[in-house]
Design a protein around this motif. Structure first.
Motif, PDB file in Angstrom:
ATOM      1  N   UNK A 489     -15.650 -23.461 -38.322  1.00 50.80           N
ATOM      2  CA  UNK A 489     -14.808 -24.419 -39.036  1.00 50.80           C
ATOM      3  C   UNK A 489     -14.808 -25.717 -38.243  1.00 50.80           C
ATOM      4  N   UNK A 490     -15.568 -26.688 -38.690  1.00 49.16           N
ATOM      5  CA  UNK A 490     -15.782 -27.898 -37.894  1.00 49.16           C
ATOM      6  C   UNK A 490     -14.488 -28.682 -37.689  1.00 49.16           C
ATOM      7  N   UNK A 491     -13.631 -28.730 -38.709  1.00 48.14           N
ATOM      8  CA  UNK A 491     -12.382 -29.487 -38.572  1.00 48.14           C
ATOM      9  C   UNK A 491     -11.461 -28.821 -37.557  1.00 48.14           C
ATOM     10  N   UNK A 492     -11.354 -27.503 -37.626  1.00 50.05           N
ATOM     11  CA  UNK A 492     -10.514 -26.778 -36.672  1.00 50.05           C
ATOM     12  C   UNK A 492     -11.089 -26.882 -35.266  1.00 50.05           C
ATOM     13  N   UNK A 493     -12.391 -26.831 -35.151  1.00 46.06           N
ATOM     14  CA  UNK A 493     -13.029 -26.949 -33.845  1.00 46.06           C
ATOM     15  C   UNK A 493     -12.755 -28.317 -33.219  1.00 46.06           C
ATOM     16  N   UNK A 494     -12.847 -29.372 -33.996  1.00 48.97           N
ATOM     17  CA  UNK A 494     -12.717 -30.734 -33.457  1.00 48.97           C
ATOM     18  C   UNK A 494     -11.270 -31.149 -33.217  1.00 48.97           C
ATOM     19  N   UNK A 495     -10.326 -30.539 -33.934  1.00 51.34           N
ATOM     20  CA  UNK A 495      -8.923 -31.001 -33.900  1.00 51.34           C
ATOM     21  C   UNK A 495      -8.347 -31.123 -32.490  1.00 51.34           C
ATOM     22  N   UNK A 496      -8.600 -30.198 -31.555  1.00 54.37           N
ATOM     23  CA  UNK A 496      -7.976 -30.347 -30.224  1.00 54.37           C
ATOM     24  C   UNK A 496      -8.626 -31.392 -29.329  1.00 54.37           C
ATOM     25  N   UNK A 497      -9.752 -31.981 -29.760  1.00 55.70           N
ATOM     26  CA  UNK A 497     -10.473 -32.919 -28.904  1.00 55.70           C
ATOM     27  C   UNK A 497      -9.977 -34.344 -29.090  1.00 55.70           C
ATOM     28  N   UNK A 498     -10.041 -35.126 -28.006  1.00 59.31           N
ATOM     29  CA  UNK A 498      -9.753 -36.557 -28.064  1.00 59.31           C
ATOM     30  C   UNK A 498     -10.877 -37.272 -28.805  1.00 59.31           C
ATOM     31  N   UNK A 499     -10.537 -38.374 -29.464  1.00 58.75           N
ATOM     32  CA  UNK A 499     -11.563 -39.123 -30.190  1.00 58.75           C
ATOM     33  C   UNK A 499     -12.675 -39.609 -29.259  1.00 58.75           C
ATOM     34  N   UNK A 500     -12.323 -39.902 -27.998  1.00 56.77           N
ATOM     35  CA  UNK A 500     -13.313 -40.404 -27.039  1.00 56.77           C
ATOM     36  C   UNK A 500     -13.715 -39.322 -26.031  1.00 56.77           C
ATOM     37  N   UNK A 501     -13.758 -38.078 -26.482  1.00 54.88           N
ATOM     38  CA  UNK A 501     -14.114 -36.965 -25.614  1.00 54.88           C
ATOM     39  C   UNK A 501     -15.459 -37.224 -24.931  1.00 54.88           C
ATOM     40  N   UNK A 502     -15.555 -36.768 -23.683  1.00 54.34           N
ATOM     41  CA  UNK A 502     -16.785 -36.903 -22.913  1.00 54.34           C
ATOM     42  C   UNK A 502     -17.308 -35.512 -22.577  1.00 54.34           C
ATOM     43  N   UNK A 503     -18.597 -35.295 -22.789  1.00 52.68           N
ATOM     44  CA  UNK A 503     -19.211 -33.987 -22.555  1.00 52.68           C
ATOM     45  C   UNK A 503     -20.286 -34.127 -21.479  1.00 52.68           C
ATOM     46  N   UNK A 504     -20.146 -33.300 -20.433  1.00 57.09           N
ATOM     47  CA  UNK A 504     -21.022 -33.373 -19.262  1.00 57.09           C
ATOM     48  C   UNK A 504     -21.733 -32.041 -19.054  1.00 57.09           C
ATOM     49  N   UNK A 505     -22.838 -32.094 -18.317  1.00 53.28           N
ATOM     50  CA  UNK A 505     -23.435 -30.909 -17.715  1.00 53.28           C
ATOM     51  C   UNK A 505     -23.426 -31.097 -16.209  1.00 53.28           C
ATOM     52  N   UNK A 506     -23.208 -29.994 -15.516  1.00 51.08           N
ATOM     53  CA  UNK A 506     -23.234 -30.002 -14.039  1.00 51.08           C
ATOM     54  C   UNK A 506     -22.279 -31.022 -13.436  1.00 51.08           C
ATOM     55  N   UNK A 507     -21.122 -31.219 -14.085  1.00 56.23           N
ATOM     56  CA  UNK A 507     -20.001 -32.013 -13.560  1.00 56.23           C
ATOM     57  C   UNK A 507     -20.220 -33.522 -13.601  1.00 56.23           C
ATOM     58  N   UNK A 508     -21.462 -33.990 -13.511  1.00 58.95           N
ATOM     59  CA  UNK A 508     -21.632 -35.438 -13.363  1.00 58.95           C
ATOM     60  C   UNK A 508     -22.660 -36.044 -14.310  1.00 58.95           C
ATOM     61  N   UNK A 509     -23.276 -35.246 -15.153  1.00 55.46           N
ATOM     62  CA  UNK A 509     -24.301 -35.786 -16.049  1.00 55.46           C
ATOM     63  C   UNK A 509     -23.729 -35.916 -17.456  1.00 55.46           C
ATOM     64  N   UNK A 510     -23.365 -37.122 -17.838  1.00 52.66           N
ATOM     65  CA  UNK A 510     -22.783 -37.367 -19.162  1.00 52.66           C
ATOM     66  C   UNK A 510     -23.839 -37.165 -20.239  1.00 52.66           C
ATOM     67  N   UNK A 511     -23.578 -36.247 -21.139  1.00 52.56           N
ATOM     68  CA  UNK A 511     -24.509 -35.971 -22.226  1.00 52.56           C
ATOM     69  C   UNK A 511     -24.216 -36.822 -23.458  1.00 52.56           C
ATOM     70  N   UNK A 512     -22.954 -36.943 -23.810  1.00 51.67           N
ATOM     71  CA  UNK A 512     -22.574 -37.815 -24.920  1.00 51.67           C
ATOM     72  C   UNK A 512     -21.076 -38.056 -24.872  1.00 51.67           C
ATOM     73  N   UNK A 513     -20.646 -39.016 -25.681  1.00 50.82           N
ATOM     74  CA  UNK A 513     -19.233 -39.395 -25.712  1.00 50.82           C
ATOM     75  C   UNK A 513     -18.823 -39.617 -27.167  1.00 50.82           C
ATOM     76  N   UNK A 514     -17.615 -39.138 -27.504  1.00 53.67           N
ATOM     77  CA  UNK A 514     -17.050 -39.405 -28.816  1.00 53.67           C
ATOM     78  C   UNK A 514     -17.086 -38.221 -29.758  1.00 53.67           C
ATOM     79  N   UNK A 515     -16.008 -38.091 -30.524  1.00 56.65           N
ATOM     80  CA  UNK A 515     -15.879 -36.967 -31.447  1.00 56.65           C
ATOM     81  C   UNK A 515     -16.895 -37.059 -32.584  1.00 56.65           C
ATOM     82  N   UNK A 516     -17.295 -38.274 -32.973  1.00 55.49           N
ATOM     83  CA  UNK A 516     -18.263 -38.417 -34.060  1.00 55.49           C
ATOM     84  C   UNK A 516     -19.598 -37.772 -33.693  1.00 55.49           C
ATOM     85  N   UNK A 517     -20.029 -37.995 -32.440  1.00 57.35           N
ATOM     86  CA  UNK A 517     -21.279 -37.375 -31.980  1.00 57.35           C
ATOM     87  C   UNK A 517     -21.112 -35.857 -31.898  1.00 57.35           C
ATOM     88  N   UNK A 518     -19.967 -35.422 -31.414  1.00 56.29           N
ATOM     89  CA  UNK A 518     -19.699 -33.988 -31.341  1.00 56.29           C
ATOM     90  C   UNK A 518     -19.732 -33.366 -32.739  1.00 56.29           C
TER      91      UNK A 518
END
Length: 581
Positions: A489-518
């Motif tokens: 359920x994409x809406x339920x999945x996204x609801x707890x996230x901030x609009x400007x959420x940041x997603x990283x790998x290995x603590x310091x490698x930013x993969x993408x930013x923003x709920x729209x990309x997610x």
């Protein structure tokens, strides 16, 4: 200040607090008994009571009063769930007599969870506008715990029976002593003595589990065999001024229970359409019925792994217990899981459920149209019927049966009070009644879904903002997104996230930013990946950070991963993925 003047000051302060007043102005008041809406009213609350209701033009408001502008809003009595069970969590592991998963989760953990989370569960009910709950089948330990919640303004009122007095006891509940929800009645003397045994624990009513057909006899023969026990319990309860609720799902058990004094029928007759004689019997005896239309569906949907959860439930339910309903996808005992899935998805099982549902729906419409008193109850706590959040689906089902929105709101308010013989205390918006109310931004008479349009909940005179009653924890947010993931359920999945959420790998490698990309990434994942499922293997909480260890299945591929979720401003702001090698 002298002692004399100090006493005067304290007295005046106390007097002011005792006469604290709240005015809800220009509001539409619902009269659920006459089933009319009265516009442009001002409702006055003094302490915990409704002290006045008048046309707004005729009310002078003191300068120091608390004022709520009710323009465009509707005030209804607080809702009552007339059938719940605190000993059950609503999750997968809560009924070992239905599906025995005690090897996965020992039942003593369920008992512990029920006690530790009872206050949270009560907050969840109040957050959903439910100001009164009736537990129809508790334990002696829960009856004792209930006393701690009396007259607390930010908790709903709790009414409770003792353990179910039953004609059949599941073995899974043996040897639990004061945590036992069932007490087996074998003789008339047992029935009398077991009612008396509950009296020192001060139950609000007595509940009978009238189970028939498990003794090899026909339903009628079995019902008649147990009838002397049922009669003895009812008579002894009434001698002690206690009302009696009876679990009866067949026409014969329901009829016999009512003929012999049952006050409250729990569940619908599901085996045959009721006749006019049956309807008139209920009306003559003023028996109230709670239909609990959806509780069976909760089991079937869980066992068949076909649960479709609404956004309302995903956001308002206990996120952890809702998440357990997906656990059959990774329970090691695949033989057991397969057996339950096969049984509930067979053509015969589906036909039987459809037939039962059709009979229950038709019977509810017949009973309601004939004027039988109906009280809304969910049987919450059973597998798949989650506390508080399941109320909306239940009233939606009542509406689908053909009940009018007015009749549903009456069933959800004053009729719940009538179950307890307390309609003189609460259940209507009336002068002198308890100020247990809901203030709605939209009219539930136009659309029953509007019972969720809560602007304020007023409980024992205290005005509460629904979102302030129960705050999300960091774990709640993370579990909610996990539930949305497993339900695709994409809406339920996204609801707890901030609009400007940041997603990283290995603590310091930013993969993408923003709920729209997610949204784009996970929508594609949900649409295109078979057998997608995430199993939580462990969770650690460190302040505003949650560390989850997960086992994720993508089709035929399974990976182990650790994920860190960082919470800021009550949203998931950062996610750090660390794949295990």
């Amino acid at each position: 200040m002298t002692y004399k003047y100090l006493l005067i000051f304290l007295f005046l302060s106390f007097a002011i607090s005792l006469n604290a007043q709240t005015y809800i102005t220009n509001v539409t008041v619902a009269d659920v008994e006459k089933q009319v809406l009265i516009p442009n009213q001002t409702l006055v609350i003094t302490n915990d009571l409704i002290s006045d209701i008048k046309k707004s033009t005729k009310v002078e408001i003191p300068a120091d009063a608390k004022v709520i502008d009710g323009s465009g809003k509707y005030v209804f009595p607080g809702l009552t769930d007339a059938h719940i069970h605190f000993f059950q969590s609503g999750g997968l592991y809560t009924r070992p007599d239905a599906i025995d998963l005690r090897s996965e989760r020992p039942y003593d953990l369920e008992i512990d969870y029920a006690h530790k989370n009872m206050e949270v569960v009560l907050h969840r009910y109040l957050q959903n506008g439910i100001t009164n709950v009736i537990d129809l089948g508790a334990t002696y330990n829960l009856l004792k715990q209930k006393d701690a919640y009396k007259n607390i303004a930010n908790l709903p009122s709790v009414y409770m029976s003792g353990p179910l007095l039953t004609t059949y006891q599941p073995d899974a509940y043996n040897d639990l002593e004061n945590d036992a929800p069932f007490t087996l009645v074998k003789t008339v003397e047992d029935g009398i003595n077991m009612v008396r045994a509950q009296l020192p624990h001060h139950p609000d009513l007595i509940k009978i589990w009238y189970i028939v057909g498990r003794d090899g006899l026909s339903l009628e023969e079995s019902a008649q065999k147990s009838l002397p026990l049922v009669k003895a319990i009812i008579n002894e309860a009434h001698r002690n001024n206690l009302k009696v609720a009876v679990h009866a799902t067949q026409r014969i058990t329901a009829q016999l229970a009512v003929e012999h004094g049952c006050d409250f029928l729990v569940h619908s007759v599901a085996d045959e359409l009721v006749t006019d004689d049956f309807i008139q019997l209920l009306k003559k005896n003023k028996t109230i019925l709670s239909p609990t239309l959806l509780v069976r569906d909760g089991y079937v949907n869980t066992y068949s792994q076909s649960t479709e959860t609404s956004i309302h439930e995903l956001q308002k339910a206990d996120a952890y217990q809702l998440g357990t309903l997906q656990d059959l996808k990774h329970v090691p005992d695949t033989v057991l899981v397969s057996k339950y899935k096969k049984r509930t998805t067979s053509e015969a099982s589906i036909r039987n459920l459809d037939k039962r549902t059709s009979i229950m729906m038709t019977n509810l419409k017949l009973l309601s149209d004939a004027g039988v008193l109906i009280a809304t109850g969910t049987d919450a706590g059973n597998i798949g019927t989650l506390h508080a959040s399941s109320y909306l689906a239940e009233v939606q089902a009542m509406y689908k049966s053909g009940m009018s929105t007015w009749d549903i709101m009456t069933a959800s308010t004053v009729n719940g009070a009538k179950v307890l013989g307390k309609a003189h205390e609460f259940g209507t918006v009336s002068k002198g009644k308890k100020a247990n109310l809901i203030l709605l931004d939209a009219n539930p008479i136009e659309d029953i879904n509007n019972i969720t349009a809560l602007n304020k909940v007023i409980n024992n005179g205290m005005v509460l903002n629904p979102n302030d009653i129960l705050k999300d924890t960091a774990s709640d947010l993370v579990q909610r997104q996990l539930n949305g993931y497993n339900l695709r359920n994409i809406e339920a999945f996204l609801e707890p996230y901030a609009d400007d959420v940041e997603v990283y790998t290995n603590m310091d490698q930013l993969q993408y930013k923003g709920k729209a990309t997610m949204r784009a990434k996970y929508s594609k994942l949900f649409d295109n990946t078979p057998n997608l499922h995430c199993e939580l293997t462990s969770r650690f909480v460190q302040g505003n950070k949650i560390i989850d260890n997960e086992r994720v299945q993508f089709g035929d591929k399974t990976i182990e991963a650790s994920v860190i979720y960082q919470i800021e401003n009550n949203k998931i702001k950062k996610v750090f993925f660390m794949k295990s090698e």
